[in-house]
Design a protein around this motif. Sequence first.
Motif, short mmCIF file in Angstrom:
data_model
loop_
_atom_site.label_atom_id
_atom_site.label_comp_id
_atom_site.label_asym_id
_atom_site.label_seq_id
_atom_site.Cartn_x
_atom_site.Cartn_y
_atom_site.Cartn_z
N ALA A 2 -30.13 20.06 0.32
CA ALA A 2 -31.30 20.80 0.01
C ALA A 2 -31.34 22.06 0.51
O ALA A 2 -31.53 22.41 1.52
N ALA A 3 -32.10 22.67 -0.81
CA ALA A 3 -32.84 24.12 -0.64
C ALA A 3 -33.84 24.08 0.12
O ALA A 3 -34.51 22.64 0.48
N LYS A 46 -10.42 29.56 9.29
CA LYS A 46 -11.53 28.08 8.87
C LYS A 46 -12.70 28.14 8.52
O LYS A 46 -12.79 27.49 7.84
N MET A 47 -14.35 28.74 9.62
CA MET A 47 -15.14 28.81 9.07
C MET A 47 -15.70 29.97 8.73
O MET A 47 -15.08 30.80 8.51
N PRO A 48 -16.63 29.71 7.83
CA PRO A 48 -16.74 31.19 6.92
C PRO A 48 -17.88 31.70 7.85
O PRO A 48 -19.20 31.60 7.70
N ILE A 49 -17.62 32.17 8.62
CA ILE A 49 -18.53 33.13 9.29
C ILE A 49 -19.43 34.18 9.31
O ILE A 49 -19.94 35.11 9.47
N SER A 50 -18.19 35.01 7.88
CA SER A 50 -19.23 36.33 7.43
C SER A 50 -20.16 36.10 7.28
O SER A 50 -20.80 34.75 6.91
N SER A 58 -25.71 24.88 -1.33
CA SER A 58 -26.35 23.83 0.08
C SER A 58 -24.90 23.43 0.70
O SER A 58 -24.79 22.98 2.18
N SER A 59 -23.70 22.91 0.13
CA SER A 59 -22.47 22.99 0.29
C SER A 59 -21.96 23.68 1.32
O SER A 59 -21.02 23.03 2.07
N ASP A 60 -22.17 24.97 1.18
CA ASP A 60 -20.97 25.60 1.77
C ASP A 60 -22.00 25.25 3.31
O ASP A 60 -21.16 25.63 4.24
N VAL A 61 -23.34 25.14 3.62
CA VAL A 61 -24.06 25.38 4.78
C VAL A 61 -23.94 24.15 5.33
O VAL A 61 -23.88 24.50 6.96
N THR A 63 -21.25 22.56 5.35
CA THR A 63 -20.10 22.51 6.04
C THR A 63 -20.40 23.59 7.16
O THR A 63 -19.11 22.51 8.54
N ALA A 64 -20.77 24.71 6.88
CA ALA A 64 -20.86 25.55 8.03
C ALA A 64 -21.61 24.90 9.58
O ALA A 64 -20.56 24.60 10.82
N ILE A 65 -22.80 23.77 9.20
CA ILE A 65 -23.34 22.94 10.18
C ILE A 65 -22.01 22.07 10.01
O ILE A 65 -21.73 21.84 11.92
N ARG A 66 -21.73 20.99 9.44
CA ARG A 66 -20.74 20.56 10.46
C ARG A 66 -19.20 21.26 11.12
O ARG A 66 -19.22 21.01 12.11
N GLN A 67 -18.72 22.12 10.83
CA GLN A 67 -17.99 22.72 11.07
C GLN A 67 -18.31 23.68 13.08
O GLN A 67 -18.20 23.11 14.03
N THR A 68 -19.70 23.44 13.04
CA THR A 68 -20.34 24.12 14.35
C THR A 68 -20.15 23.35 15.15
O THR A 68 -19.42 22.93 15.95
#
Length: 491
Positions: A2-3, A46-50, A58-61, A63-68
């Motif tokens: 969620a936002a 691999k990761m959206p570091i930029s 929301s899905s990108d956020v 994904t970033a949490i899961r990859q972290t």
Amino acid sequence: MAASSTNGIIDLLENLLKILKEEHAFDRSDDQPVVRFRYPAYLQKKMPISLDDNPASSSDVETAIRQTIRYSVKTSSPHFHNQLYAGVDEFGLIGSWLTDMLNTSQYTYEVAPVFTLMEREVIQKSLELVGYPLMPDGDGMMCPGGSIANMYGMMLARHEVMPQVKKSGLCSLKSPLACFTSENSHYSILKGANWLGLGTDQVYKVETDEFGRMKVGDLKRLLMKARSDGKLPFFVNATAGTTVLGAIDPLPEIAAVCRKESLWLHVDACLGGTLLFSEKYRYRLRGIELSNSVSWNPHKMLGAPLQCSLFLVKGKNVLHEVNCAQARYLFQQDKFYDVSWDTGDKSVQCGRKVDAMKFWLMWKARGKIGLTRSVEQAMSCAEYFLKRIKETTGFRLVQSHYQCCNVCFWYIPSTMRNQKETPAWWKKLYEITTLIKKRMTLDGSLMISYTPLPQKELGNFFRMVVNCQPPPTKSSMDYAISQIEKFAADL
């Protein structure tokens, strides 16, 4: 996910807990890797570091949490023995989350009423544990790490011998101030000498014995040398649990020298201070009560979440006397409550993170009995590991005796046994140590650090650290030995 909004924050947190579970963030089982190691170039791709101008979806956020989580080291694994800290105590973690959620600073009772009470209770109980006078005749505070806690000790020692420096600066000194620490002590003493303007040349490194403990005779020699060099000795740092060997300096003997020479004795017990919880092991810190100040990190060994560091000192109001700047806009003296509860002016910091809550909640939930049990289990497993190393072919100890939770050793592959141990042989063994470490890390099965000890002319060896969290077992000790053997089998 969620936002982010006021109404959606509970949903965010609930979703985060779901992700943490799905990604095995706190998994203490044997079937998850300690780390999925990837080189920097891979993770950058691999990761959206930029960080961008536009908000991420929301899905990108998510994904970033899961990859972290996925690519971070799992310190809660039973096979993480890489540092002097490991997994977090669950009560400490809850305390840390509460601290961050309420997001306040520790400097005044006005903005941190409950946390101020908690910090004072933690300090009182810690003073009692060390054997210091309780507040107000003793004092203390939470610090952002043991390096800063050690620097507080140096600062108070300097004020004790040269109080005019606070106003007049170092230019008021007639002689350079000299401090003393063992050759195996933490590098923060050198950094402290730099930051306080003393200069690293004024740090005298005391020789250590075969077990890594300060030689009192050499301390006396260096005190004489410093005086002959035209310097004024003012501070001795003894270590209770050195970073590599876990050695505990002979505190009663050092205290006797300091008392005779009118020197400030600080004990860096960042690692070994946790042994004070155990009646079985606290005798190893006998003499710590004779010191002037102590640093202790419950985030080391005990399992408090990083960071959780204490500085404790004998003497009434000494922290305030040395550090106060009387900022009236924050520490008004005409407040509607007892301003002695405002602690910020005794700190070098202004904003000060609430670090007491996590340790307070651990102690509250487990009691001293529970914390004692954790310490003794960790020490028992370290002793078991030491016994196994002595008995298992191919392993060689750096030294035969250890005082804390560290065990240092080499593994000698079968192809190198019964050979003449020439300088070339040792060079190869040091290289093999790094190679075994690399293989274990890339596999993700075990993390144990290696280190040289140049002051003893020793190259790379393994340093096994046994912490309280996650609770170690004999099985996890056996596993570490078997993994080293496995990854060295073809060397």
